[in-house]
Every structure is written in C-alpha cells, then in structure tokens.
Enzyme design. Structure first.
Site, short mmCIF file in Angstrom:
data_model
loop_
_atom_site.label_atom_id
_atom_site.label_comp_id
_atom_site.label_asym_id
_atom_site.label_seq_id
_atom_site.Cartn_x
_atom_site.Cartn_y
_atom_site.Cartn_z
N HIS A 150 0.89 -1.17 0.01
CA HIS A 150 -0.02 0.16 -0.11
C HIS A 150 0.96 1.08 0.09
O HIS A 150 0.62 2.06 -0.78
CB HIS A 150 -0.84 0.13 1.38
CG HIS A 150 -1.51 1.33 1.55
ND1 HIS A 150 -2.67 1.90 0.64
CD2 HIS A 150 -1.43 2.19 2.42
CE1 HIS A 150 -2.98 3.15 0.97
NE2 HIS A 150 -2.46 3.42 2.20
N ASP B 155 7.30 21.91 -26.16
CA ASP B 155 7.06 20.57 -25.58
C ASP B 155 8.10 20.71 -24.26
O ASP B 155 8.58 21.61 -24.14
CB ASP B 155 7.28 19.53 -26.78
CG ASP B 155 6.79 18.10 -26.49
OD1 ASP B 155 7.16 17.59 -25.54
OD2 ASP B 155 5.89 17.75 -27.25
N TRP C 246 6.77 -0.02 3.98
CA TRP C 246 7.37 0.80 2.62
C TRP C 246 8.71 1.59 3.08
O TRP C 246 9.54 1.81 1.97
CB TRP C 246 6.39 1.90 2.47
CG TRP C 246 6.43 3.26 3.09
CD1 TRP C 246 5.88 3.62 4.11
CD2 TRP C 246 7.20 4.36 2.54
NE1 TRP C 246 6.46 4.83 4.48
CE2 TRP C 246 7.16 5.35 3.64
CE3 TRP C 246 7.97 4.75 1.37
CZ2 TRP C 246 7.74 6.69 3.18
CZ3 TRP C 246 8.63 5.69 1.25
CH2 TRP C 246 8.61 6.78 2.15
N SER D 273 13.34 6.32 -13.72
CA SER D 273 12.30 6.99 -14.07
C SER D 273 12.18 8.57 -13.58
O SER D 273 11.93 9.53 -14.42
CB SER D 273 11.06 6.29 -14.02
OG SER D 273 9.95 7.29 -14.36
N SER D 274 12.21 8.50 -12.27
CA SER D 274 12.09 10.02 -11.63
C SER D 274 13.36 10.88 -11.98
O SER D 274 13.06 12.07 -12.39
CB SER D 274 12.15 9.69 -10.09
OG SER D 274 10.89 9.05 -9.70
N HIS E 296 13.11 11.97 3.78
CA HIS E 296 12.35 13.40 4.13
C HIS E 296 12.32 14.21 2.91
O HIS E 296 11.32 14.70 2.74
CB HIS E 296 13.11 14.06 5.36
CG HIS E 296 11.95 14.84 5.93
ND1 HIS E 296 11.05 14.55 6.60
CD2 HIS E 296 11.96 16.19 5.47
CE1 HIS E 296 10.21 15.57 6.73
NE2 HIS E 296 10.95 16.57 6.29
N GLU F 118 11.78 13.36 0.06
CA GLU F 118 10.93 12.55 -0.76
C GLU F 118 9.52 13.35 -0.30
O GLU F 118 8.48 13.40 -1.27
CB GLU F 118 10.95 11.15 -0.56
CG GLU F 118 9.40 10.48 -1.13
CD GLU F 118 9.59 10.39 -2.67
OE1 GLU F 118 10.58 10.73 -2.89
OE2 GLU F 118 8.37 9.97 -2.73
N TYR G 11 8.36 16.13 0.75
CA TYR G 11 8.45 17.45 0.01
C TYR G 11 8.32 17.21 -1.53
O TYR G 11 7.58 17.96 -2.03
CB TYR G 11 9.61 18.59 0.50
CG TYR G 11 9.62 18.63 2.14
CD1 TYR G 11 8.22 19.12 2.56
CD2 TYR G 11 10.58 18.45 2.79
CE1 TYR G 11 8.05 19.26 3.72
CE2 TYR G 11 10.55 18.65 4.22
CZ TYR G 11 9.17 19.20 4.53
OH TYR G 11 8.98 19.35 6.05
N SER H 272 -1.72 27.07 -5.07
CA SER H 272 -1.24 28.36 -5.57
C SER H 272 -1.77 28.81 -6.87
O SER H 272 -1.97 29.93 -7.17
CB SER H 272 0.29 28.57 -5.20
OG SER H 272 0.75 28.25 -4.11
N HIS I 256 14.71 13.04 12.30
CA HIS I 256 13.55 13.29 13.16
C HIS I 256 12.72 11.94 12.93
O HIS I 256 11.64 11.87 13.51
CB HIS I 256 12.77 14.42 13.08
CG HIS I 256 12.11 14.55 11.69
ND1 HIS I 256 12.01 16.05 11.01
CD2 HIS I 256 11.51 13.77 10.91
CE1 HIS I 256 11.31 15.91 9.80
NE2 HIS I 256 11.06 14.75 9.73
N HIS I 257 12.80 11.04 11.90
CA HIS I 257 12.10 9.95 11.69
C HIS I 257 12.55 8.89 12.57
O HIS I 257 11.96 7.72 12.78
CB HIS I 257 12.31 9.53 10.49
CG HIS I 257 11.36 10.45 9.39
ND1 HIS I 257 10.19 10.40 8.92
CD2 HIS I 257 11.89 11.49 9.02
CE1 HIS I 257 9.91 11.32 8.07
NE2 HIS I 257 11.14 11.88 7.93
N THR J 204 6.48 26.99 5.87
CA THR J 204 5.33 26.45 5.51
C THR J 204 4.13 27.48 6.16
O THR J 204 3.07 27.64 5.48
CB THR J 204 4.99 25.04 6.25
OG1 THR J 204 6.34 24.34 6.00
CG2 THR J 204 3.80 24.31 5.72
N LYS K 172 3.45 30.15 3.66
CA LYS K 172 2.50 29.65 2.59
C LYS K 172 1.06 29.72 3.09
O LYS K 172 0.32 30.09 2.45
CB LYS K 172 2.86 28.42 2.37
CG LYS K 172 4.24 28.31 1.15
CD LYS K 172 4.61 26.90 0.74
CE LYS K 172 5.50 27.12 -0.29
NZ LYS K 172 4.81 27.64 -1.49
N ARG L 268 1.42 0.98 14.94
CA ARG L 268 1.07 0.99 13.63
C ARG L 268 1.45 -0.36 12.97
O ARG L 268 2.32 -1.18 13.83
CB ARG L 268 1.70 1.92 12.59
CG ARG L 268 3.00 1.94 12.71
CD ARG L 268 3.82 3.52 12.34
NE ARG L 268 3.70 3.46 10.55
CZ ARG L 268 4.59 3.83 9.85
NH1 ARG L 268 5.45 4.76 10.78
NH2 ARG L 268 4.55 4.07 8.53
#
Lengths: 520, 323
Positions: free
Chosen positions: A70, A99, A135, A163-164, A247, A249, A251, A262, A296-297, A322, A325, A444
């Site tokens: 998932h 293009d 994951w 790809s990315s 991390h 990632e 963002y 926006s 922090h993870h 943040t 924003k 979890r």
C-alpha cells in the site's frame, strides 16, 4: 513553410511511440490513477482486517505485505507519477514552450514505470510472498529476514528511481531553457516554480535511494556488511541513508501540491496570489531544510542528545516557511470575490486538513514527545493528513480545474461537489480517530489490537470505505466528462484564471506554442 | 517532416514519434528482471541460473543496441542541422544534471563510509552511547580503521549474529591502506592516481586542440586519454586480484571490505563507462571526421564525465586509501 505538425497518430502506436508532452502527461495521469485504485484496494484489505479486533480475514504475514505494498504503490505509483503527469501537461503550456525539452526521453521515463510496477505487484505471487517489511524497508527486516522477492523489489526501486531522475532532468531543462521570451523566473506560475524545486530534490535524493537499495542487495547476495553489526556495519546506517532520501521525498510529494493550490485559490478568489515572491522563497527554504532534518524519523534509535536537539530544532524551523505559505493562501482569499466550484472546494479542504497535518507534524518534531508517538497510529494519522488531504486532494482539485482545458468538456459540478463532500467526510472519519488510538498507544502495522481501540478502529474502517467509494465516483465523473460532458470551447474556463494555458484554444490543441508567445 | 523554418526565431526541434523509448524499456526491464533472477537463483534457489542469465544477456544486448541506435540518431539529427542553439542547451543541462545525480549516488557510499568510521566503529567498541552494546554483544572488540577484525570474529563466534547472507565475515591479512604497503613504489593506488590525473590533463589538451581547430592534436591526445583509462582499469583489476588472491581482502571482509570494494568498484564501473564514451568520440573523430571547433558536444559531455570520475577518484584516494 512546410512547417505543419500533424495531430496524433491513430491507434496504439500513438501512445507507445509518442513524443508529445500532452500524450505522455495523459498516460502518467491514467497510470497513476490505476495505481491509486490498486493501492486503495490494499488499503481496503487493511481496514477490513482492522474493522474488529482479532484475526478476521487475512494472515498476519499477508497483512504485512499489504501495508508494505500500500505504501510503496501509493508513494511511488500513485502520487509521484500523478504530479509528473500534471507537470508534463501543464509546464510547457504555462511557460509557452512547444514541448518538453527532451521529448523522447520523456516517453522513456513514462514507459519504464508500468513494467516496474508489474514486477513489484508480481512479487505477491512469488514464493515467500511480497515484501513484508513496510514501505520504509528497514534493515535487517529487508535484508536478513526478507523474503526472496526482495531482490525484485530492489530492482523495481532502481527502475522507478531512473524514471524519476530522467523525468526531473527533463523538467529542469524545460523550465531553465524553454521559457517564452519575457517569461522571467519571477514571472513563472507558482506550479512551475514548485516543480522546478521538486525536480532538484528528486535529482538529489533518488540516487541516494539507489545507493541504499544497492547496499541491501550487496548485503543479501554478496556478503557485505553495511547493515550488519557483526561485520562492523550498522542497521541504523540504513535508516540514516533511507531518510536522507525519505525526508526530501515527502516534500517531493507535497511541493507540487502547493503549486496546484497556489494556482487555483487566486482563480476562485479572483485576486492575484498574495506574496508571490515570498511563496517562491518559502518553497526554496522548505527544500533546503528538507536535507537537514531526516533523523527526526528516528529519534528513538539511540542518537546522541546533541543529534536529537539539532534535528528537533531544524524540523521546527520548517514550520516557518510552511506558515508563510498557509498565511499567503488565506490572505489571497481575504476579501476576494469567492466562488466555490469543485477545484476550490478541494483546495479549501486541502488548506484546512493539510494545516492539521502540519500541526501534528510539529507535535511529532518534539523529540521527547515523539518517544511517546513513535510508530503509533498517531504517525499514521499525521502523514495521511498530509499525503491524502494534502497531495491527493490537491490532485483532485487539479483534475477538475484543468479537465475542461484538456478535453474540451465540462464536468458535472454536482457530481464533483458530491465527490468532494464524500471524500472530505470519509477522510476525516477514517483518519481523525487514528490520532486518538495512536495517542492511547496503538502501534502501527499490526493486524490485531487491544480491545479498547475497537470503536475508533471500526469508525476508521467505515470512513476508509466511504473515502474509497468516493474515488469510484471520481473515476465515473472523469470518464463521463471525457465521453459525454457538455462541450466547451471557451479558452478561459474560469473567469478569474490567469496564465498562458488559458490563452490557447479549448480543448488544448495537440501542439501548443510552436511559436513562442510574448510575455509582457 | 519537420524542416527548418526561416522565421526570425529558430524552431525547437520536437522529434516525430519514435520506437526508441519502448525498445529501451524492453531491454532495461528484461535485463533487470534477469539480473534479479540470477541472484535469487544463486542465493535462494538451486543454483541453476542458465535461464535467468539468458534473460539478462538478451535484455542487456537489446538495451545496448537501442542506446546505440538512440545516440546514433541524436548525432545524425545534429549533423543534419536540426539542433538549434536552444536544443543544444537542453543537452548541456541534461548532461550537467545527470552528472549531479551521479555525484549524489557516490555521496550515499561516502556517507556510509564516514558514518561507519566516525560513529559505528567507536560505538561498537564501547565508546559513548554505545557502551552497553560493546559490553553485552561485542565484548573484546576494539575499533581501528582499517578494521582487520570484525566484531563477529572478535567475540569468536557466529551464534546469535544473523547476517544477511547467513554467512560469516572473514578477516583479511592486509588492507589497501598506504601504511600497509610494502614500499611506496609498490603501492598501486599511487600509480592509479598518477594515471587518472594525467588522463584528465590529456583530455583537456585534446579539447584545447579541438578549440584551435587542430584535429590531429585532438585525435592524438584523446587517444592517449583512452589508453590511460584502459591502463587505469588494468591496474585496478590487478589490485582486485591482489586483494582476493594475496591479501584475503574480499567483499566478505566486514565493513572495510564492503566500503572498499563498493566505492572503488562503482568508481571503476564509471571509469569504464567514461572510457567507452571517450572511445566512441575518438572513433567518431578519427573514422567519421566528426567535431568542429564550435560543435562538439558529444566530446565535451564525455570529457565532463571524465573529469567527474577523476574528482571522485581524488576523494577516494584521500578517504579510502590514505586517511
């Protein structure tokens, strides 16, 4: 001159061999939606099992495979490609380019995705089952104790990363090199800005992820000891490398969403975006900070106190840009002539729920408090508020906002609003209670739980089913629009919309801006 | 077909539809699937790998052939004058950011090296926050770098120490560090450094020659660069042979062997790639007469790549071999 371009080719070859940014964008969008459904199906299995305490439907081993797939499918298959699809469609039209900069590579970036996910999903049918280590694939769960299918998982991550990286290089080259005359950097639509910065992040961290999975591969098959203390390595090393990717990632996932919001809020507030410059700088600041907060993870792995403090303060700093924003979006709406069409509803849902997710993030950033929250359902609730109500809501908003431009037909506003309200209500029923069970101590990634969590879990499951069902409505609405929606040929679908994409015909012709427009 | 228009702006060349991407996908996916299957056959299966190797080699061949055709087409388009100055800039940007992504890939491995050397090693030996870990798990392990004795060997056993390949780690007799070399002139990494640094210089001389329009000078110095690259790879192969045959230093030698072989191995792989790129440019120039003083991006991109692998080597030399 003999300078005509033809329209799309007929049949399957149009899609297989295309070099057209709109075709490729369309393929990305449909692919990501199909992955959204697949990842959603895994989520439904998870919630069905958690509907009541006790083992109900699936084996614990299979439950672990579901949570793992998932997460992987939603992050790498649904959210990321959906924004790449949006970038493909919109960036050339927003900056007045004919293009993408490297059209053939663009097609390649897309086409390696489906087979990579075929392999990843195919691991479900392999001996030993699919990856079951979450994951985040922490070692040694993903090395010493992993099922054999981990090797296929590693290679599919490599392909996704490739790809990315190619997609991002393409976006950077397009934005830096293909802007129409007069389209200076500080005139670019904010969606283009957020994607440019996202692309930098991707090019910087996807190779690090490739490094991490390569070390796993070597540990598993070739006897190295990167993540094995017995050989002088360290499993915690894996977490550091993973989150150095992981991390930024998050963002990577949310910055394009910021861009979408926006674009849309000014349209329906009928006011220009408040604080454009500060939006750009805030985005850049968030991107910079994302590189120095990764640990922090992992407050609870046993870092020295100095490390905990550094990562705690750096993380809290993110709240500043943040906040800039969020205040800018709110101020854009202040005294605007607002209307609430479906895209706007989704953006306002985004604003409220993403801010809740941001605040729980702030709670989690406090190291001593995080010792309590770590690996609990509170974390699950937090990141679903930013991933689903943040990224997915803004993606839904984007689809409704630009769909008329893409296909020249108007979606049903009633159905769109219904989709929004069911999503909004279902989402909150699903995830709000998870804050409580998390704070009360429910961990979890478990298939069974203590009895006192039963009521909230049942609510959560019901909400998840409602949210899941509302996506079927979304699919139906989009398909119905494309097939039989009310035709519209107004260049400007929304009266308050600004930007080059609203100056071309509706539906957008196969080739746009073959002659660059002049931007004042 | 797209043709050059004579309006005041130069048209950006958007290629017609192309089979290249799909072919490259087929090749890439088959080769990665094949490689994964080979590894699983070896580690988890019965060791019969023929079929998997077949998929791998077929995929790799298909992939290489497609890339060959792809670059060939890009070169042809440029020589046909389809590439405007703007398109050329797209290629420049593409190459630059590709090299940046490669830098980040190496950063992951350097990061692992630094983390292990400054934190993990001392902690396993009982310093700082890891004191209890040493006492409870690795009593008797002393940290030094290079690490001749892994924690596993220091406690003299493998019980309760599950490792990824379910194997054991073996200590080596000699590392590749400068301090352990028999004599400075017998220390291969120094010769490797001299060879690679001079190749960066020769490729620069070749570039200067090309900018002066002196194709002869270009061909000679580029040829020398490729030869130096081959010499480097040969010396590196010799070093690996020495490591495995005489020093007992393998991928299995704990974290020192892991970081040593992964860093130098990926570097060596990138040298081979860069060398191949330069060799192709050399063949293009010598046999095809390609490149002029103001149009030689294929060469320039390859030379950037070459300088990049050179810089990585400087860091390797410093942090893997000397310090």
């Amino acid at each position: 001159m003999g300078d005509h371009h033809h329209g799309p080719a007929k049949g399957l070859s149009r899609w297989l061999f295309t070099t057209n940014h709109k075709d490729i964008g369309t393929m990305y969008l449909w692919f990501s939606f199909s992955m959204f459904i697949l990842g959603g199906a895994f989520a439904m299995i998870i919630r069905a099992e958690l509907f009541q305490p006790g083992m109900q439907l699936v084996e614990p081993a299979f439950f672990n495979q579901m949570t793992t797939l998932h997460g992987l499918v939603m992050v790498f298959g649904a959210i990321m490609p959906s924004f790449v699809g949006l970038a493909n469609w919109m960036i050339p039209m927003m900056i007045g380019a004919p293009d993408m900069a490297l059209p053939r590579m663009n097609n390649w970036s897309f086409w390696i995705l489906p087979p990579a996910f075929l392999i990843l999903a195919g691991t479900l049918f392999m001996e030993g089952g699919a990856p079951n280590f979450g994951w985040t694939f922490y070692a040694p769960l993903s090395t010493t104790y992993a099922p054999p299918s981990v090797t296929y998982f590693i290679f599919s991550i490599h392909v996704l990363g490739l790809s990315s990286i190619m997609g991002s290089i393409n976006i950077i080259a397009t934005v830096m090199n293909m802007r129409a005359p007069g389209m200076t950097y500080m005139k670019m639509p904010l969606f283009v800005w957020t994607w440019l910065i996202t692309a930098f992040l991707l090019v910087a961290v996807m190779p690090v992820l490739a490094g991490a999975v390569t070390m796993m591969l070597m540990d598993i098959h070739f006897g190295t000891s990167f993540f094995s203390a017995a050989g002088g390595g360290d499993p915690v090393l894996f977490q550091h490398i993973f989150w150095f990717f992981g991390h930024p990632e998050v963002y990577i996932i949310i910055l394009p969403a910021f861009g979408v919001v926006s674009q849309i809020i000014p349209t329906f507030a009928r006011k220009p975006l408040f604080g454009y410059d500060s939006m750009v700088y805030a985005t850049a600041a968030i991107a910079f900070l994302s590189f120095i907060v990764w640990a922090h993870h992992m407050y609870t792995v046993g870092m020295p106190v100095a490390g905990e403090l550094f990562f705690m303060y750096a993380t809290m700093l993110i709240a500043v840009p943040t906040g800039v924003k969020v205040f800018n979006w709110v101020t854009t709406m202040w005294r605007g002539a607002m209307t609430f069409e479906t895209p706007m509803l989704f953006c306002m849902g985004f604003l409220v729920l993403f801010t809740i997710g941001g605040f729980t993030g702030l709670m989690l950033s406090i190291a001593p408090a995080d010792f309590q929250y770590h690996d609990s359902y509170f974390v699950v609730a937090h990141f679903h508020y930013v991933m689903v109500a943040g990224a997915v809501f803004s993606m839904s908003a984007a689809v409704y906002y630009w769909l008329p431009k893409w296909c020249g037909r108007m979606y049903s506003e009633t159905m769109g609003k219904t989709h929004f309200w069911i999503s909004f209500i279902g989402f909150n029923i699903a995830f709000f209670p998870q804050h409580f069970v998390g704070l009360a101590g429910m961990p979890r990634r478990i298939p069974d739980y203590a009895l006192q969590f039963a009521d909230f879990n049942m609510m959560s499951s019901i909400g998840a089913f409602i949210y899941g069902a509302s996506q079927i409505l979304f699919l139906y609405n989009v398909v119905a629009t494309i097939v039989a929606g009310k035709p519209t040929s107004e260049a400007k679908t929304w009266e308050g919309a600004e930007g080059l994409e609203w100056t071309v015909a509706t539906p957008a012709p196969y080739h746009t801006f073959e002659t660059p427009p002049q931007v004042r | 077909m797209t043709t050059q228009s004579s309006t005041e702006y130069e048209k950006y060349y958007v290629p017609e539809k192309s089979k290249l991407a799909v072919c490259a996908t087929i090749g890439l996916i088959l080769s990665t699937f094949g490689a994964a299957s080979v590894m699983n056959d070896m580690t988890f299966g019965d060791g019969a790998t023929t079929g998997s190797w077949g998929i791998f080699w077929f995929g790799l061949f298909f992939f290489s052939a497609t890339l060959f055709g792809w670059f060939r087409m890009a070169i042809k388009e440029n020589r046909a004058g389809l590439n405007s100055a703007q398109l050329k800039k797209s290629y420049v940007l593409g190459m630059f950011w590709f090299i940046f992504s490669e830098v980040m890939f190496f950063l992951a491995f350097f990061g692992a090296l630094f983390y292990v050397r400054t934190l993990v090693g001392p902690w396993l030996a009982g310093e700082g926050e890891g004191g209890r870990m040493n006492h409870l798990l690795w009593e008797g392990f002393n940290y030094q770098w290079p690490m001749p004795l892994t924690p596993q060997e220091a406690v003299g056993g493998v019980a309760n120490q599950p490792v990824a390949n379910m194997g054991t780690f073996q200590s080596y007799e000699q590392s590749m560090a400068f301090g352990e070399a028999a004599a400075w002139y017998l220390w291969l990494p120094m010769w490797n450094t001299i060879v690679l640094l001079s190749s960066s210089f020769t490729v620069h001389v070749a570039h200067m020659g090309l900018l002066d329009g002196n194709k002869r000078k270009f061909n000679i110095w580029l040829g020398i660069t490729v030869a130096l690259g081959m010499l480097f790879v040969a010396l590196q192969a010799l070093e690996y042979y020495e490591a495995y045959a005489h020093f007992g230093l393998t991928l299995n030698s704990g974290i020192y062997g892991s970081t040593f072989f992964m860093l130098t191995g990926f570097h060596g792989f990138h040298v081979v790639m860069g060398m191949t790129m330069l060799l192709i440019q050399w063949l293009r120039s010598v046999r095809g007469g390609h490149f002029t003083a103001d149009d030689h991006f294929g060469f320039e991109a390859s030379s950037w790549y070459w300088h990049f692998v050179d810089v990585v080597w400087v860091f390797l030399f410093l942090f893997v071999y000397i310090l």
